[in-house]
Design a protein around this motif. Structure first.
Motif, PDB file in Angstrom:
ATOM      1  N   ALA A   9       7.701  15.086 -34.979  1.00  0.00           N
ATOM      2  CA  ALA A   9       8.888  14.995 -34.109  1.00  0.00           C
ATOM      3  C   ALA A   9       9.423  16.369 -33.727  1.00  0.00           C
ATOM      4  CB  ALA A   9       9.983  14.183 -34.797  1.00  0.00           C
ATOM      5  N   THR A  10       9.067  17.394 -34.498  1.00  0.00           N
ATOM      6  CA  THR A  10       9.528  18.748 -34.170  1.00  0.00           C
ATOM      7  C   THR A  10       8.487  19.513 -33.353  1.00  0.00           C
ATOM      8  OG1 THR A  10       8.743  19.331 -36.372  1.00  0.00           O
ATOM      9  CG2 THR A  10      11.124  19.078 -36.104  1.00  0.00           C
ATOM     10  N   GLY A  11       7.359  18.877 -33.064  1.00  0.00           N
ATOM     11  CA  GLY A  11       6.312  19.546 -32.284  1.00  0.00           C
ATOM     12  C   GLY A  11       6.402  19.162 -30.814  1.00  0.00           C
ATOM     13  N   HIS A  12       5.508  19.743 -30.012  1.00  0.00           N
ATOM     14  CA  HIS A  12       5.571  19.513 -28.565  1.00  0.00           C
ATOM     15  C   HIS A  12       5.345  18.043 -28.213  1.00  0.00           C
ATOM     16  CE1 HIS A  12       4.606  23.882 -28.662  1.00  0.00           C
ATOM     17  NE2 HIS A  12       5.364  23.909 -27.599  1.00  0.00           N
ATOM     18  N   LEU A  13       4.199  17.511 -28.658  1.00  0.00           N
ATOM     19  CA  LEU A  13       3.804  16.173 -28.217  1.00  0.00           C
ATOM     20  C   LEU A  13       4.715  15.088 -28.803  1.00  0.00           C
ATOM     21  CD1 LEU A  13       1.624  14.686 -26.565  1.00  0.00           C
ATOM     22  CD2 LEU A  13       0.338  14.432 -28.690  1.00  0.00           C
ATOM     23  N   GLY A  14       5.015  15.229 -30.095  1.00  0.00           N
ATOM     24  CA  GLY A  14       5.870  14.233 -30.756  1.00  0.00           C
ATOM     25  C   GLY A  14       7.252  14.193 -30.119  1.00  0.00           C
ATOM     26  N   ASP A  54       6.034  14.943 -45.356  1.00  0.00           N
ATOM     27  CA  ASP A  54       4.988  15.948 -45.162  1.00  0.00           C
ATOM     28  C   ASP A  54       3.647  15.244 -45.299  1.00  0.00           C
ATOM     29  OD1 ASP A  54       3.043  18.016 -45.659  1.00  0.00           O
ATOM     30  OD2 ASP A  54       4.719  19.364 -46.088  1.00  0.00           O
ATOM     31  N   TYR A  55       2.725  15.503 -44.376  1.00  0.00           N
ATOM     32  CA  TYR A  55       1.412  14.848 -44.430  1.00  0.00           C
ATOM     33  C   TYR A  55       0.720  15.073 -45.787  1.00  0.00           C
ATOM     34  CZ  TYR A  55       1.489  14.682 -39.202  1.00  0.00           C
ATOM     35  OH  TYR A  55       1.786  14.463 -37.890  1.00  0.00           O
ATOM     36  N   PHE A  56       1.055  16.162 -46.445  1.00  0.00           N
ATOM     37  CA  PHE A  56       0.409  16.447 -47.740  1.00  0.00           C
ATOM     38  C   PHE A  56       1.061  15.685 -48.897  1.00  0.00           C
ATOM     39  CE2 PHE A  56      -1.127  20.318 -45.525  1.00  0.00           C
ATOM     40  CZ  PHE A  56      -2.480  20.204 -45.826  1.00  0.00           C
ATOM     41  N   VAL A  74       0.498  11.977 -34.878  1.00  0.00           N
ATOM     42  CA  VAL A  74       0.114  13.172 -34.117  1.00  0.00           C
ATOM     43  C   VAL A  74      -0.775  13.996 -35.040  1.00  0.00           C
ATOM     44  CG1 VAL A  74       0.970  15.319 -33.094  1.00  0.00           C
ATOM     45  CG2 VAL A  74       2.180  13.169 -32.678  1.00  0.00           C
ATOM     46  N   SER A  75      -1.980  14.267 -34.593  1.00  0.00           N
ATOM     47  CA  SER A  75      -2.969  14.867 -35.489  1.00  0.00           C
ATOM     48  C   SER A  75      -2.475  16.191 -36.063  1.00  0.00           C
ATOM     49  CB  SER A  75      -4.287  15.076 -34.752  1.00  0.00           C
ATOM     50  OG  SER A  75      -4.072  15.889 -33.629  1.00  0.00           O
ATOM     51  N   ALA A  76      -2.928  16.464 -37.286  1.00  0.00           N
ATOM     52  CA  ALA A  76      -2.512  17.679 -37.988  1.00  0.00           C
ATOM     53  C   ALA A  76      -3.176  18.898 -37.367  1.00  0.00           C
ATOM     54  CB  ALA A  76      -2.899  17.562 -39.462  1.00  0.00           C
ATOM     55  N   THR A 144      -8.570  18.785 -23.218  1.00  0.00           N
ATOM     56  CA  THR A 144      -7.822  20.026 -23.417  1.00  0.00           C
ATOM     57  C   THR A 144      -6.415  19.863 -22.858  1.00  0.00           C
ATOM     58  OG1 THR A 144      -9.888  21.099 -22.902  1.00  0.00           O
ATOM     59  CG2 THR A 144      -7.959  22.488 -22.930  1.00  0.00           C
ATOM     60  N   PHE A 145      -5.438  20.351 -23.588  1.00  0.00           N
ATOM     61  CA  PHE A 145      -4.085  20.333 -23.032  1.00  0.00           C
ATOM     62  C   PHE A 145      -4.051  21.269 -21.828  1.00  0.00           C
ATOM     63  CE2 PHE A 145      -1.733  19.577 -27.360  1.00  0.00           C
ATOM     64  CZ  PHE A 145      -2.144  18.253 -27.351  1.00  0.00           C
ATOM     65  N   MET A 146      -3.453  20.807 -20.757  1.00  0.00           N
ATOM     66  CA  MET A 146      -3.326  21.626 -19.547  1.00  0.00           C
ATOM     67  C   MET A 146      -2.629  22.948 -19.880  1.00  0.00           C
ATOM     68  SD  MET A 146      -3.936  20.899 -16.270  1.00  0.00           S
ATOM     69  CE  MET A 146      -3.492  19.249 -15.755  1.00  0.00           C
TER      70      MET A 146
HETATM   71  N1  LIG Z   1      -6.140  18.759 -27.014  1.00  0.00           N
HETATM   72  C1  LIG Z   1      -5.744  20.000 -27.146  1.00  0.00           C
HETATM   73  O1  LIG Z   1      -5.994  20.886 -26.287  1.00  0.00           O
HETATM   74  C2  LIG Z   1      -4.936  20.394 -28.329  1.00  0.00           C
HETATM   75  C3  LIG Z   1      -4.407  21.683 -28.383  1.00  0.00           C
HETATM   76  C4  LIG Z   1      -3.599  22.012 -29.461  1.00  0.00           C
HETATM   77  C5  LIG Z   1      -3.357  21.103 -30.444  1.00  0.00           C
HETATM   78  N2  LIG Z   1      -3.887  19.870 -30.381  1.00  0.00           N
HETATM   79  C6  LIG Z   1      -3.644  18.857 -31.433  1.00  0.00           C
HETATM   80  O2  LIG Z   1      -2.574  18.058 -30.956  1.00  0.00           O
HETATM   81  C7  LIG Z   1      -1.519  18.027 -31.930  1.00  0.00           C
HETATM   82  C8  LIG Z   1      -0.196  17.976 -31.221  1.00  0.00           C
HETATM   83  O3  LIG Z   1      -0.059  19.098 -30.381  1.00  0.00           O
HETATM   84  P1  LIG Z   1       1.351  19.816 -30.237  1.00  0.00           P
HETATM   85  O4  LIG Z   1       1.221  20.760 -29.114  1.00  0.00           O
HETATM   86  O5  LIG Z   1       2.436  18.811 -30.275  1.00  0.00           O
HETATM   87  O6  LIG Z   1       1.365  20.654 -31.597  1.00  0.00           O
HETATM   88  P2  LIG Z   1       2.631  21.261 -32.327  1.00  0.00           P
HETATM   89  O7  LIG Z   1       3.717  21.561 -31.346  1.00  0.00           O
HETATM   90  O8  LIG Z   1       2.130  22.359 -33.194  1.00  0.00           O
HETATM   91  O9  LIG Z   1       3.130  20.052 -33.239  1.00  0.00           O
HETATM   92  C9  LIG Z   1       2.466  19.658 -34.381  1.00  0.00           C
HETATM   93  C10 LIG Z   1       3.428  18.823 -35.179  1.00  0.00           C
HETATM   94  O10 LIG Z   1       2.784  18.384 -36.365  1.00  0.00           O
HETATM   95  C11 LIG Z   1       3.665  18.621 -37.451  1.00  0.00           C
HETATM   96  N3  LIG Z   1       2.955  18.850 -38.682  1.00  0.00           N
HETATM   97  C12 LIG Z   1       2.000  19.765 -38.918  1.00  0.00           C
HETATM   98  N4  LIG Z   1       1.612  19.711 -40.204  1.00  0.00           N
HETATM   99  C13 LIG Z   1       2.379  18.753 -40.785  1.00  0.00           C
HETATM  100  C14 LIG Z   1       2.475  18.244 -42.091  1.00  0.00           C
HETATM  101  N5  LIG Z   1       1.723  18.723 -43.087  1.00  0.00           N
HETATM  102  N6  LIG Z   1       3.351  17.263 -42.333  1.00  0.00           N
HETATM  103  C15 LIG Z   1       4.136  16.769 -41.345  1.00  0.00           C
HETATM  104  N7  LIG Z   1       4.104  17.213 -40.075  1.00  0.00           N
HETATM  105  C16 LIG Z   1       3.234  18.201 -39.812  1.00  0.00           C
HETATM  106  C17 LIG Z   1       4.399  19.888 -37.060  1.00  0.00           C
HETATM  107  O11 LIG Z   1       5.578  20.013 -37.830  1.00  0.00           O
HETATM  108  P3  LIG Z   1       6.405  21.396 -37.870  1.00  0.00           P
HETATM  109  O12 LIG Z   1       7.209  21.397 -36.600  1.00  0.00           O
HETATM  110  O13 LIG Z   1       7.187  21.261 -39.099  1.00  0.00           O
HETATM  111  O14 LIG Z   1       5.395  22.511 -37.893  1.00  0.00           O
HETATM  112  C18 LIG Z   1       4.679  19.612 -35.603  1.00  0.00           C
HETATM  113  O15 LIG Z   1       5.801  18.806 -35.463  1.00  0.00           O
HETATM  114  C19 LIG Z   1      -1.717  19.297 -32.749  1.00  0.00           C
HETATM  115  O16 LIG Z   1      -1.177  19.138 -34.032  1.00  0.00           O
HETATM  116  C20 LIG Z   1      -3.225  19.433 -32.766  1.00  0.00           C
HETATM  117  O17 LIG Z   1      -3.798  18.622 -33.773  1.00  0.00           O
HETATM  118  C21 LIG Z   1      -4.671  19.499 -29.337  1.00  0.00           C
END
Ligand SMILES: NC(=O)c1ccc[n+]([C@@H]2O[C@H](COP(=O)([O-])OP(=O)(O)OC[C@H]3O[C@@H](n4cnc5c(N)ncnc54)[C@H](OP(=O)(O)O)[C@@H]3O)[C@@H](O)[C@H]2O)c1
Length: 448
Positions: A9-14, A54-56, A74-76, A144-146
Motif C-alpha cells: 500500500a505504500t508502493g507505487h502500484l499498491g 511484513d512478507y517475511f 503485489v510481488s516482492a 515492462t513498466f512504461m
Molecule cells: N514490470 C516491471 O517493469 C517492474 C518494474 C519494477 C518492479 N516490478 C515489480 O512490481 C512490484 C510493484 O512495483 P512498484 O513500482 O509498486 O514497486 P514499489 O513502489 O517498490 O512497491 C513495492 C511495495 O512492496 C512493499 N514490500 C516490499 N517488501 C515487503 C515486505 N517484505 N513486506 C511487506 N511489503 C513489502 C513495499 O513496502 P515499503 O513501501 O515498505 O518498501 C512497497 O509498498 C515490485 O515490487 C516488483 O516486484 C515490476
C-alpha cells in the motif's frame, strides 16, 4: 462480504490500486498492507483499513488478513528472497480464510527457457504455490513498466543514441496506472477466477521503434545503436550502479530484445475497458524527462522556469510534502485525494504550484475553480487561462497537460462525475453562484 486487501500500500502500484478502488468501492471494504502504516496515513484518512505486516513475518500476515476475502499480492522486490515472502503471503491468506489471491508476476513465454535474474524462477515458484494452495487465483503477468523505459534507454539517449543490447524483440509496456486499473477489475468483478492474464500495453515496440519515436518527438535524429550485453552492463556500471543491479537491468534489456515480452495479448485492454496508454503517447508526454532515470527524475519539473512557492503556508507545505514523497504524503484534502498542478503565473511567468482535488476519468483530469465558494476565481484559474500548458503530478507521475475550460454538456457530465466523488463540490458552487459560475477546467495530455 469480506474486505479487499492490497499489499504494497505504500508502493507505487499498491497505492494507485487503492486510490482507484476508492472511486468504486466503499472505503470500509478496503484494506491495505504496509510495513510502516505511518506512510499510508492519507489512505487511512480516506477510510482504508491500513494493516501492519511484513512478507517475511508470517504471523503478522495472518493477523493482517483477518476478514479479507480477496487479496492482491503485489510481488516482492527483485533481488530479495521473494520465494519466502510470496509463500508467506499465500499461506497466510489461506490460514486467515481468504478466498482469492491475485498475484502480479512478470510476462514470460511458456515455450522459452530464458530466465530473468531474480524474477522468472521466483514467479514460477509463487504461481505454483498459489495454484496448489486450494485458493482461487488470478495471475497478472506484467510487461515492462512504461515508467521504466527511461531506465533502459539511459540518461543520454538524445545525445548518444539508444544504446541497448541488439535484438528486434518487442515489448508493449504499460503504465502502472493502467495496470492498477486491471487490479481493480479483478478485485471487484467476478469471472477472473483461476485465470492467467498477460497485461501487455496497447502498442508493441522494439528499441529501434523507440529510437524512431524519440526522433519524431525530438525533431532531430535519435540513433539506434545496438551494443553487446557486456557493453550494456559496463555502461550501467559506469553510471555508478552496483554490479548486481547492472546485471539485473541487462537481464531485463536482453529479455526485451530477445523477445520474452513480444506476445501482445490485448488482455489489459479487455480488463480495463479502455485503450491503455501507448509508448508513443507516454514518450510524447514525458520526453523532456525521459533522458533521466526514474529515480533521478523524481523532483524535476517538466516546465522550465523559476518556482515561486505559494504565499499560503498550507498550500506551500502540502505541495512540498507531496512532491518530496511522490504523493505518498500530503496526498489528501477534505478527505479526498489530490493532484499537484504546476503552472506559469499569468503575469510573472514564474512557476506556481497548487494542490487540487483529484478528479480523473480515462487519463483526463478535471479541476474545479470553486475557491471554497468564494466570490472570485482562484488565482490559478487566471494562470491556466493565460498559460494552458501545465504539469500535473498524480502520485509519483508527472506529465504535461493542456488546460481548457469545459462548457455545455461536457461540463455537465464532468460536474455530475465530480459531485459523485465530492458531494461538497456542489455546495461550493452554490455558495459562489450569486457572484460567478465556478469554472471546471479539463487537463488533457499535451501533444508532443
Ligand atoms: N514490470 C516491471 O517493469 C517492474 C518494474 C519494477 C518492479 N516490478 C515489480 O512490481 C512490484 C510493484 O512495483 P512498484 O513500482 O509498486 O514497486 P514499489 O513502489 O517498490 O512497491 C513495492 C511495495 O512492496 C512493499 N514490500 C516490499 N517488501 C515487503 C515486505 N517484505 N513486506 C511487506 N511489503 C513489502 C513495499 O513496502 P515499503 O513501501 O515498505 O518498501 C512497497 O509498498 C515490485 O515490487 C516488483 O516486484 C515490476
Amino acid at each position: 462480504m469480506g474486505k479487499l486487501l492490497v499489499t504494497g500500500a505504500t508502493g507505487h502500484l499498491g497505492r494507485l490500486t487503492l486510490q482507484a478502488l476508492l472511486t468504486q468501492v466503499p472505503p470500509h471494504r478496503l484494506a491495505g498492507l504496509a510495513r510502516d502504516p505511518s506512510r499510508a496515513t492519507d489512505l487511512a484518512e480516506q477510510g482504508v483499513d491500513i494493516r501492519k505486516g511484513d512478507y517475511f513475518d508470517h504471523d503478522s500476515l495472518v493477523e493482517a488478513f483477518d476478514g479479507v476475502d480477496r487479496l492482491l499480492l503485489v510481488s516482492a522486490e527483485a533481488l530479495t528472497d521473494r520465494d519466502t515472502q510470496h509463500a508467506n503471503v499465500i499461506t497466510a491468506a489461506k490460514q486467515a480464510g481468504a478466498q482469492h489471491v491475485i498475484f502480479t508476476a512478470v510476462q514470460r513465454r511458456e515455450d522459452s527457457d530464458a530466465r530473468q535474474i531474480g524474477v522468472t524462477d521466483g514467479d514460477i515458484f509463487a504461481e505454483n504455490v498459489l495454484k496448489n494452495s486450494g485458493l482461487t487465483y488470478t495471475i497478472l503477468r506484467h510487461p515492462t513498466f512504461m515508467e521504466h523505459l527511461g531506465v533502459y534507454i539511459g540518461a543520454d539517449a538524445y545525445d548518444k543514441g539508444v544504446r541497448v543490447p541488439e535484438g528486434d524483440g518487442t515489448v508493449a509496456p504499460a503504465t502502472r496506472h493502467d495496470l492498477a486499473a486491471a487490479n481493480v477489475a479483478v478485485l471487484t468483478q467476478d469471472g477472473h477466477e483461476n485465470t492467467t492474464y498477460t497485461l501487455s500495453g496497447s502498442e508493441a515496440a522494439s528499441f529501434r521503434d523507440i529510437a524512431n519515436a524519440l526522433t519524431e518527438i525530438h525533431g532531430s535524429e535519435v540513433l539506434y545503436l545496438p551494443i553487446t550485453a557486456e557493453e550494456y552492463t559496463e555502461s550501467q556500471l559506469a553510471q555508478g550502479l552496483p554490479r548486481e543491479v547492472a546485471e539485473f537491468l541487462t537481464s531485463w534489456a536482453t529479455a526485451i530484445t530477445g523477445g520474452t515480452f513480444s506476445e501482445n495479448t490485448g488482455d489489459l485492454e479487455r480488463l480495463i475497458g479502455y485503450r491503455p496508454t501507448s509508448y508513443r503517447e507516454f514518450l510524447a508526454q514525458n520526453h523532456p524527462r525521459l533522458t533521466q532515470t526514474e529515480t533521478l527524475d523524481a523532483t524535476k519539473d517538466l516546465l522550465e522556469g523559476e518556482y515561486v512557492p505559494s504565499p499560503d503556508p498550507m498550500t506551500r507545505e502540502q505541495v512540498e510534502l507531496y512532491e518530496r514523497t511522490d504523493g505518498r504524503e500530503g496526498a489528501t484534502m477534505m478527505g479526498g485525494p489530490v493532484v499537484v498542478v504546476t503552472m506559469r503565473g499569468a503575469r510573472s511567468g514564474k512557476l506556481r504550484k497548487v494542490a487540487l482535488m483529484r478528479i480523473e476519468r480515462d487519463g483526463v483530469y478535471a479541476i474545479g475553480a470553486s475557491a471554497g465558494g468564494q466570490a472570485r476565481h482562484p488565482n490559478w484559474f487566471h494562470n491556466l487561462v493565460a498559460h494552458p500548458i501545465v504539469q500535473l503530478q498524480d502520485g509519483p507521475d508527472r506529465r504535461l497537460m493542456t488546460a481548457r475550460v469545459a462548457e455545455g454538456p461536457e461540463r455537465e457530465s464532468w460536474l455530475a462525475y465530480a459531485d459523485g466523488l465530492y458531494p461538497f463540490f456542489a455546495d461550493m458552487r452554490a455558495r459562489a453562484a450569486n457572484d460567478r459560475e465556478v469554472p471546471l477546467v479539463l487537463l488533457e495530455p499535451a501533444e508532443g
